[in-house]
Design a protein around this motif. Sequence first.
Motif, PDB file in Angstrom:
ATOM      1  N   CYS A 109     -14.231 -29.404  39.089  1.00 35.65           N
ATOM      2  CA  CYS A 109     -15.055 -30.234  38.215  1.00 35.65           C
ATOM      3  C   CYS A 109     -15.980 -31.112  39.061  1.00 35.65           C
ATOM      4  CB  CYS A 109     -14.173 -31.108  37.337  1.00 35.65           C
ATOM      5  SG  CYS A 109     -13.058 -30.153  36.272  1.00 35.65           S
ATOM      6  N   ILE A 110     -17.279 -30.965  38.835  1.00 31.89           N
ATOM      7  CA  ILE A 110     -18.298 -31.710  39.571  1.00 31.89           C
ATOM      8  C   ILE A 110     -19.016 -32.605  38.574  1.00 31.89           C
ATOM      9  CG2 ILE A 110     -20.361 -31.503  41.004  1.00 31.89           C
ATOM     10  CD1 ILE A 110     -19.127 -28.417  41.257  1.00 31.89           C
TER      11      ILE A 110
ATOM     12  N   ARG B  69     -30.666 -27.794  42.006  1.00 35.21           N
ATOM     13  CA  ARG B  69     -30.835 -27.997  43.453  1.00 35.21           C
ATOM     14  C   ARG B  69     -29.686 -28.812  44.032  1.00 35.21           C
ATOM     15  NH1 ARG B  69     -37.417 -29.052  43.188  1.00 35.21           N
ATOM     16  NH2 ARG B  69     -37.961 -26.865  42.816  1.00 35.21           N
ATOM     17  N   PHE B  70     -29.169 -29.726  43.244  1.00 35.44           N
ATOM     18  CA  PHE B  70     -27.972 -30.466  43.660  1.00 35.44           C
ATOM     19  C   PHE B  70     -26.813 -29.507  43.913  1.00 35.44           C
ATOM     20  CE2 PHE B  70     -24.044 -32.096  41.518  1.00 35.44           C
ATOM     21  CZ  PHE B  70     -23.560 -32.860  42.570  1.00 35.44           C
ATOM     22  N   LEU B  71     -26.601 -28.577  42.996  1.00 38.45           N
ATOM     23  CA  LEU B  71     -25.524 -27.601  43.174  1.00 38.45           C
ATOM     24  C   LEU B  71     -25.764 -26.734  44.399  1.00 38.45           C
ATOM     25  CD1 LEU B  71     -25.060 -26.553  39.444  1.00 38.45           C
ATOM     26  CD2 LEU B  71     -23.497 -27.954  40.798  1.00 38.45           C
ATOM     27  N   ASP B  72     -27.016 -26.331  44.617  1.00 39.50           N
ATOM     28  CA  ASP B  72     -27.337 -25.557  45.818  1.00 39.50           C
ATOM     29  C   ASP B  72     -27.001 -26.352  47.080  1.00 39.50           C
ATOM     30  OD1 ASP B  72     -28.282 -23.458  44.294  1.00 39.50           O
ATOM     31  OD2 ASP B  72     -30.388 -24.047  44.461  1.00 39.50           O
TER      32      ASP B  72
ATOM     33  N   PRO C  37     -22.039 -22.049  38.118  1.00 33.44           N
ATOM     34  CA  PRO C  37     -21.088 -22.908  37.410  1.00 33.44           C
ATOM     35  C   PRO C  37     -21.193 -22.722  35.905  1.00 33.44           C
ATOM     36  CG  PRO C  37     -23.047 -24.137  37.861  1.00 33.44           C
ATOM     37  CD  PRO C  37     -23.269 -22.760  38.463  1.00 33.44           C
ATOM     38  N   LEU C  38     -20.155 -23.111  35.203  1.00 33.43           N
ATOM     39  CA  LEU C  38     -20.302 -23.438  33.794  1.00 33.43           C
ATOM     40  C   LEU C  38     -20.911 -24.836  33.743  1.00 33.43           C
ATOM     41  CD1 LEU C  38     -16.863 -22.393  32.275  1.00 33.43           C
ATOM     42  CD2 LEU C  38     -18.999 -21.118  32.219  1.00 33.43           C
ATOM     43  N   VAL C  39     -21.716 -25.109  32.731  1.00 33.39           N
ATOM     44  CA  VAL C  39     -22.281 -26.441  32.576  1.00 33.39           C
ATOM     45  C   VAL C  39     -21.790 -27.001  31.246  1.00 33.39           C
ATOM     46  CG1 VAL C  39     -24.448 -25.520  31.646  1.00 33.39           C
ATOM     47  CG2 VAL C  39     -24.392 -27.821  32.600  1.00 33.39           C
ATOM     48  N   VAL C  40     -21.259 -28.212  31.298  1.00 33.90           N
ATOM     49  CA  VAL C  40     -20.696 -28.877  30.117  1.00 33.90           C
ATOM     50  C   VAL C  40     -21.431 -30.188  29.928  1.00 33.90           C
ATOM     51  CG1 VAL C  40     -18.624 -29.876  29.081  1.00 33.90           C
ATOM     52  CG2 VAL C  40     -18.445 -27.804  30.489  1.00 33.90           C
TER      53      VAL C  40
ATOM     54  N   ASP D 189     -32.875 -21.504  31.901  1.00 33.71           N
ATOM     55  CA  ASP D 189     -33.659 -21.271  33.118  1.00 33.71           C
ATOM     56  C   ASP D 189     -32.923 -20.295  34.033  1.00 33.71           C
ATOM     57  OD1 ASP D 189     -35.164 -21.325  35.419  1.00 33.71           O
ATOM     58  OD2 ASP D 189     -35.321 -23.500  35.511  1.00 33.71           O
ATOM     59  N   PRO D 190     -33.413 -19.074  34.198  1.00 36.43           N
ATOM     60  CA  PRO D 190     -32.708 -18.107  35.049  1.00 36.43           C
ATOM     61  C   PRO D 190     -32.529 -18.590  36.485  1.00 36.43           C
ATOM     62  CG  PRO D 190     -34.441 -17.036  33.774  1.00 36.43           C
ATOM     63  CD  PRO D 190     -34.621 -18.519  33.593  1.00 36.43           C
ATOM     64  N   ARG D 191     -33.418 -19.467  36.943  1.00 34.28           N
ATOM     65  CA  ARG D 191     -33.300 -19.969  38.318  1.00 34.28           C
ATOM     66  C   ARG D 191     -32.060 -20.838  38.501  1.00 34.28           C
ATOM     67  NH1 ARG D 191     -38.975 -22.862  38.439  1.00 34.28           N
ATOM     68  NH2 ARG D 191     -38.081 -23.470  36.411  1.00 34.28           N
ATOM     69  N   ALA D 192     -31.574 -21.433  37.410  1.00 35.63           N
ATOM     70  CA  ALA D 192     -30.386 -22.277  37.509  1.00 35.63           C
ATOM     71  C   ALA D 192     -29.128 -21.451  37.734  1.00 35.63           C
ATOM     72  CB  ALA D 192     -30.233 -23.124  36.249  1.00 35.63           C
ATOM     73  N   ASP D 193     -29.122 -20.213  37.256  1.00 29.92           N
ATOM     74  CA  ASP D 193     -28.018 -19.275  37.475  1.00 29.92           C
ATOM     75  C   ASP D 193     -26.676 -19.868  37.059  1.00 29.92           C
ATOM     76  OD1 ASP D 193     -26.946 -16.807  38.213  1.00 29.92           O
ATOM     77  OD2 ASP D 193     -26.505 -17.470  40.249  1.00 29.92           O
ATOM     78  N   VAL D 194     -26.611 -20.383  35.817  1.00 31.48           N
ATOM     79  CA  VAL D 194     -25.337 -20.871  35.311  1.00 31.48           C
ATOM     80  C   VAL D 194     -24.614 -19.735  34.602  1.00 31.48           C
ATOM     81  CG1 VAL D 194     -26.224 -23.215  35.048  1.00 31.48           C
ATOM     82  CG2 VAL D 194     -26.257 -21.670  33.091  1.00 31.48           C
ATOM     83  N   ALA D 195     -23.285 -19.791  34.617  1.00 32.12           N
ATOM     84  CA  ALA D 195     -22.485 -18.733  34.007  1.00 32.12           C
ATOM     85  C   ALA D 195     -22.416 -18.876  32.498  1.00 32.12           C
ATOM     86  CB  ALA D 195     -21.081 -18.741  34.604  1.00 32.12           C
ATOM     87  N   GLY D 196     -22.505 -20.089  31.996  1.00 35.19           N
ATOM     88  CA  GLY D 196     -22.417 -20.347  30.559  1.00 35.19           C
ATOM     89  C   GLY D 196     -22.505 -21.835  30.310  1.00 35.19           C
ATOM     90  N   ALA D 197     -22.562 -22.204  29.032  1.00 32.64           N
ATOM     91  CA  ALA D 197     -22.734 -23.611  28.676  1.00 32.64           C
ATOM     92  C   ALA D 197     -21.840 -23.990  27.511  1.00 32.64           C
ATOM     93  CB  ALA D 197     -24.196 -23.894  28.320  1.00 32.64           C
TER      94      ALA D 197
END
Length: 337
Positions: free
Chosen positions: A95-96, A125-128, A135-138, A153-161
């Motif tokens: 958890c971040i 960019r923080f995650l990078d 990540p999942l984003v909550v 945003d495909p550049r964010a490359d999140v797994a799901g929300a």
Amino acid sequence: MAETDPSRIAGAALGALALAAGGAALYSWIHARRVTSEMHPPIGRFVEVDGVRLHYVERGPLDAPPILFVHGNGACLEDLLVSGLVDACATRYRCIVPDRPGYGHSTRPSGRSYTPQDQAVLLSRFLDTIGVERPLVVGHSWGALASLAMALDPRADVAGAVLMSGYYYPQERGDVALMGLPAAPVIGPALRWTLGVQTMRRMAPKLYPRLFHPRPIPERMLRDYPFAYAERPEQMRAASAELAAMSASAEDLAEDYASCAVPVALLHGSQDAAIDGSLHTGRLAAEIEGASVAFLPGLGHMIHYFAHDDIVAAIDSVASRAEGRAPDEGRPRRAAE
């Protein structure tokens, strides 16, 4: 008897007003420094991303699937920690939890934009920077809109929300004009630095009961949450600017909702007095193909304090869908307090 000189009276009044304003500004400056250095010092680490110094904490195993938590308007990372939701997830997720720009101990340099789309890029960019992938984003409330921007945003490359108590569509709100004043040019700084502290202290007793309605404010929040953060001029600026820009940002993002390509789960309190769930969460669920939606009975805006089981179940489901498999119903789950 000597005549009264109106110009001398006016000059004296203006001088007294300037002196009072200067004193109030000095008090605000001293109070803000004391809040962040003595009352509520940093509890996490710092990293600089695109000129923003972000403060964040991590909980859970470093090799576990990552979750980025995104707090709402006027809040800070402690909101998610004090709620108990992060601990409920940290048994098997990494958890971040950052302070968004201008909140808690994160900076918010002036002269740039901080729309949900902008913050989605910044958080990516923080995650990078800290080496976190997919990540999942909550997100909660305003943070749900920023989280949705990441999911789109495909550049964010999140797994799901997983989006909680979110605002997703333009809506006329009577509080925006008043609450947005501290971010206005010229008058905004004057309000923040002179009347801000006392104004926030008067508003808090009315604001928080509305957010938690119909439940009472939990004792752990009253005990552990750093309410004084909101009394700082810089956090007032961040909160006011985000509230003022919220409708336009939602209008821009809404054009892309139907194109969301990652799994999404939506949760909303059925008695939310701050954001109408049917106008926002219900409508969004109809636009995003495959999105799950849950309206939680007997809860208001702050569902993350009470609905740990439901939220963790949604996180598990989204994680499983992102991996292309059915949820593992047998995994243990920490109960909400």
